[in-house]
Each structure stands twice: as C-alpha cells, then as structure tokens.
Design a protein around this motif. Structure first.
Motif, PDB file in Angstrom:
ATOM      1  N   ILE A  70      59.570  25.603  41.635  1.00  0.00           N
ATOM      2  CA  ILE A  70      59.936  24.837  42.656  1.00  0.00           C
ATOM      3  C   ILE A  70      60.986  25.605  43.718  1.00  0.00           C
ATOM      4  CG2 ILE A  70      61.135  22.741  43.283  1.00  0.00           C
ATOM      5  CD1 ILE A  70      59.819  21.529  40.946  1.00  0.00           C
ATOM      6  N   ARG A  71      61.909  26.329  43.136  1.00  0.00           N
ATOM      7  CA  ARG A  71      62.801  27.196  44.188  1.00  0.00           C
ATOM      8  C   ARG A  71      61.952  27.958  44.979  1.00  0.00           C
ATOM      9  NH1 ARG A  71      65.730  27.179  39.424  1.00  0.00           N
ATOM     10  NH2 ARG A  71      65.259  29.186  38.826  1.00  0.00           N
ATOM     11  N   ALA A  72      61.127  28.593  44.352  1.00  0.00           N
ATOM     12  CA  ALA A  72      60.178  29.597  45.045  1.00  0.00           C
ATOM     13  C   ALA A  72      59.312  29.069  46.259  1.00  0.00           C
ATOM     14  CB  ALA A  72      59.109  30.413  44.203  1.00  0.00           C
ATOM     15  N   LEU A  73      58.977  28.028  45.912  1.00  0.00           N
ATOM     16  CA  LEU A  73      57.961  27.234  47.114  1.00  0.00           C
ATOM     17  C   LEU A  73      58.813  26.700  48.108  1.00  0.00           C
ATOM     18  CD1 LEU A  73      55.696  25.539  44.697  1.00  0.00           C
ATOM     19  CD2 LEU A  73      55.124  26.973  46.073  1.00  0.00           C
ATOM     20  N   HIS A  74      60.030  26.164  47.602  1.00  0.00           N
ATOM     21  CA  HIS A  74      60.918  25.636  48.819  1.00  0.00           C
ATOM     22  C   HIS A  74      61.545  26.827  49.782  1.00  0.00           C
ATOM     23  CE1 HIS A  74      62.105  21.693  46.389  1.00  0.00           C
ATOM     24  NE2 HIS A  74      61.099  21.895  46.813  1.00  0.00           N
ATOM     25  N   ILE A 119      57.491  19.293  43.753  1.00  0.00           N
ATOM     26  CA  ILE A 119      58.267  18.322  42.857  1.00  0.00           C
ATOM     27  C   ILE A 119      57.748  18.539  41.479  1.00  0.00           C
ATOM     28  CG2 ILE A 119      58.789  16.620  44.617  1.00  0.00           C
ATOM     29  CD1 ILE A 119      56.437  14.995  43.304  1.00  0.00           C
ATOM     30  N   ARG A 120      58.695  18.037  40.534  1.00  0.00           N
ATOM     31  CA  ARG A 120      58.209  17.892  39.205  1.00  0.00           C
ATOM     32  C   ARG A 120      57.525  16.389  39.239  1.00  0.00           C
ATOM     33  NH1 ARG A 120      63.232  19.560  37.166  1.00  0.00           N
ATOM     34  NH2 ARG A 120      63.645  17.414  36.385  1.00  0.00           N
ATOM     35  N   ARG A 121      56.964  16.163  38.153  1.00  0.00           N
ATOM     36  CA  ARG A 121      56.476  14.709  37.872  1.00  0.00           C
ATOM     37  C   ARG A 121      56.862  14.203  36.425  1.00  0.00           C
ATOM     38  NH1 ARG A 121      50.510  13.100  39.642  1.00  0.00           N
ATOM     39  NH2 ARG A 121      51.271  11.006  38.998  1.00  0.00           N
ATOM     40  N   ASP A 122      58.169  13.725  36.498  1.00  0.00           N
ATOM     41  CA  ASP A 122      58.723  13.181  35.107  1.00  0.00           C
ATOM     42  C   ASP A 122      58.500  11.888  34.872  1.00  0.00           C
ATOM     43  OD1 ASP A 122      61.585  15.449  35.682  1.00  0.00           O
ATOM     44  OD2 ASP A 122      59.523  15.698  34.865  1.00  0.00           O
ATOM     45  N   THR A 123      58.156  11.287  33.636  1.00  0.00           N
ATOM     46  CA  THR A 123      58.166   9.928  33.414  1.00  0.00           C
ATOM     47  C   THR A 123      58.900   9.812  32.090  1.00  0.00           C
ATOM     48  OG1 THR A 123      56.168  10.269  32.189  1.00  0.00           O
ATOM     49  CG2 THR A 123      55.838   9.633  34.302  1.00  0.00           C
ATOM     50  N   ALA A 183      58.779  35.431  46.339  1.00  0.00           N
ATOM     51  CA  ALA A 183      59.597  34.430  46.169  1.00  0.00           C
ATOM     52  C   ALA A 183      59.717  34.141  44.708  1.00  0.00           C
ATOM     53  CB  ALA A 183      58.831  33.299  47.177  1.00  0.00           C
ATOM     54  N   VAL A 184      58.562  34.150  44.095  1.00  0.00           N
ATOM     55  CA  VAL A 184      58.545  33.818  42.599  1.00  0.00           C
ATOM     56  C   VAL A 184      59.538  34.557  41.810  1.00  0.00           C
ATOM     57  CG1 VAL A 184      57.265  33.451  40.572  1.00  0.00           C
ATOM     58  CG2 VAL A 184      56.411  32.575  42.840  1.00  0.00           C
ATOM     59  N   ALA A 185      59.406  35.860  42.108  1.00  0.00           N
ATOM     60  CA  ALA A 185      60.280  36.899  41.361  1.00  0.00           C
ATOM     61  C   ALA A 185      61.711  36.632  41.819  1.00  0.00           C
ATOM     62  CB  ALA A 185      59.828  38.280  41.758  1.00  0.00           C
ATOM     63  N   GLU A 186      62.179  36.417  42.929  1.00  0.00           N
ATOM     64  CA  GLU A 186      63.371  36.240  43.474  1.00  0.00           C
ATOM     65  C   GLU A 186      63.933  35.031  42.601  1.00  0.00           C
ATOM     66  OE1 GLU A 186      63.510  36.487  47.551  1.00  0.00           O
ATOM     67  OE2 GLU A 186      62.912  38.549  47.587  1.00  0.00           O
ATOM     68  N   ALA A 187      63.099  34.071  42.364  1.00  0.00           N
ATOM     69  CA  ALA A 187      63.447  32.435  42.069  1.00  0.00           C
ATOM     70  C   ALA A 187      63.954  32.820  40.568  1.00  0.00           C
ATOM     71  CB  ALA A 187      62.634  31.390  42.122  1.00  0.00           C
ATOM     72  N   PHE A 188      63.061  33.457  39.795  1.00  0.00           N
ATOM     73  CA  PHE A 188      63.385  33.472  38.058  1.00  0.00           C
ATOM     74  C   PHE A 188      64.627  34.656  37.981  1.00  0.00           C
ATOM     75  CE2 PHE A 188      59.154  31.615  37.867  1.00  0.00           C
ATOM     76  CZ  PHE A 188      59.653  30.598  37.047  1.00  0.00           C
ATOM     77  N   GLN A 189      64.562  35.632  39.051  1.00  0.00           N
ATOM     78  CA  GLN A 189      65.643  36.693  38.731  1.00  0.00           C
ATOM     79  C   GLN A 189      67.018  36.148  38.812  1.00  0.00           C
ATOM     80  OE1 GLN A 189      63.735  39.776  40.922  1.00  0.00           O
ATOM     81  NE2 GLN A 189      63.021  40.955  39.139  1.00  0.00           N
TER      82      GLN A 189
END
Length: 209
Positions: free
Chosen positions: A104-108, A115-119, A200-206
């Motif tokens: 989600i951070r990468a996509l933003h 979003i997540r979908r939590d219930t 973006a994905v790599a930066e978000a996780f790193q």
C-alpha cells in the motif's frame, strides 16, 4: 533487505530456487531478500482449493503449490515479489498484514489509492490489496517454514485480466480483478512502467527493514 531483480522465470524454476534461498536464510547464509520477477502464464492453487474453483485443463498450466491462499493467475505484465524473511529476527505479528502495508505504501508513492479489507475477525478470503471500490489489485500467498517466509505477492501492472475469468480467483466467485493499467486508463493518466513499480515496492519494504 536485499533486492534481487530477475526477468521472466519459469514458475517451477523459481519455486526450486526459492526453496534454496529459504534454506540459506535459515542457516544465516544470506540476508532477508525481496526477489522481483515475472512468470510465463500459469495458474497456481493451494492445497485447500476446491476442485470446482479450478479451470478445465487448457493452454495455461495448472500447478499445485505449498503456499496459503486459493487459485490465482500469473503471467506477463504482472510483478511477482518473493519474500524470504527471517521472522525470528524481524518479528512482525502478522506477516500478511506487513506485506499488505508495504505494498500500500508503494502504491501510494505511485499515486494509486489502495486499501486493506479487514473484517472482525480478519477474513482470510479478503487478504490482498484492493482499490477503494473493492477491486483486487494484488494477491498474496505466503508460507512460513523454520521461521522463514517464502512465496509472496502478485501485483497486476498490465496483466491480461481476462485470464482470471477462467476460474474462481482467490476463492471469491464475485471478485473483480484490476491492474495499474486499467486504473490509469479510467483516470486518463499514464500508467507507471514496471521499472517504476519495482523501485517503489523495493523502497517501501527496505524503508521498514
């Protein structure tokens, strides 16, 4: 976290190599690793996937796998991320949520609302990353063995979304899959190229290593 970029790799070859990375991480021979790659067309499914949710035999190979989750499609235009992470050293309480949050951070960062979908309680069938109007953009399926994760996520960049219509994707008969290309077309903007999505994905996780 070490970033490893690969091109298109046959699914069976990637799974065999991932098993080796897991053994190496368990032995402390390598660092946590994020492997980014693509697969030729394949439909994979977990051990608990009902036979009725699978497609009839056809041109796309159908492969059972040892991860969580139900049936999903991998193919060109989709970014695959395999996470080989020692949870005993990192210790996230919910590894799937940790992966969701990173994506989600990468996509933003790419300007894409997600979003997540939590219930309450958390429903496994809603694992993944979704658009605010509840279309699925990222599928997630993980395994933990000896304290180390394997498998990971599949993010639709320019995926052929019609491929998901041949079976019950993610165990959800009514799920609508989408891609970054489809979302960009709806907004009248240019979709991010795969190289930008990888960064973006790599930066978000790193950044949260």
């Amino acid at each position: 976290m070490q970033r490893v970029d690969l091109g298109q790799v046959e699914y069976g070859q990637a799974i065999a190599e991932m098993a080796g990375w897991v053994r190496q991480r368990q032995q402390g021979l390598i660092a946590d690793r994020l492997v980014l790659l693509n697969h030729p067309p394949v439909i994979t499914y977990g051990a608990r996937t009902p036979a009725a949710e699978l497609p009839a035999p056809g041109a796309i190979p159908l492969v059972p796998v040892d991860r969580g989750g139900q049936a999903t499609y991998h193919g060109p235009g989709q970014l695959i991320g395999y996470l080989v992470v020692n949870l005993r050293e990192r210790g996230p309480a919910d590894v799937v949520r940790w992966v969701e949050d990173g994506l989600i951070r990468a996509l933003h960062a790419l300007g894409v609302a997600a979003i997540r979908r939590d219930t309450p309680p958390r429903a496994q069938s809603l694992v993944g990353v979704w658009t605010p109007d509840h279309r699925k953009l990222v599928s997630i399926g993980m395994r933990i063995r000896g304290g180390v994760t394997s498998h990971g996520f599949a993010l639709n960049v320019t995926s052929d979304l019609a491929a998901f219509e041949a079976f019950t994707a993610c165990g959800l008969p009514e799920v609508a899959m989408t891609s970054l290309a489809e979302l960009a077309a709806e907004r009248g903007v240019t979709a991010p190229v795969e190289a930008a999505v990888r960064d973006a994905v790599a930066e978000a996780f790193q950044a949260r290593a």
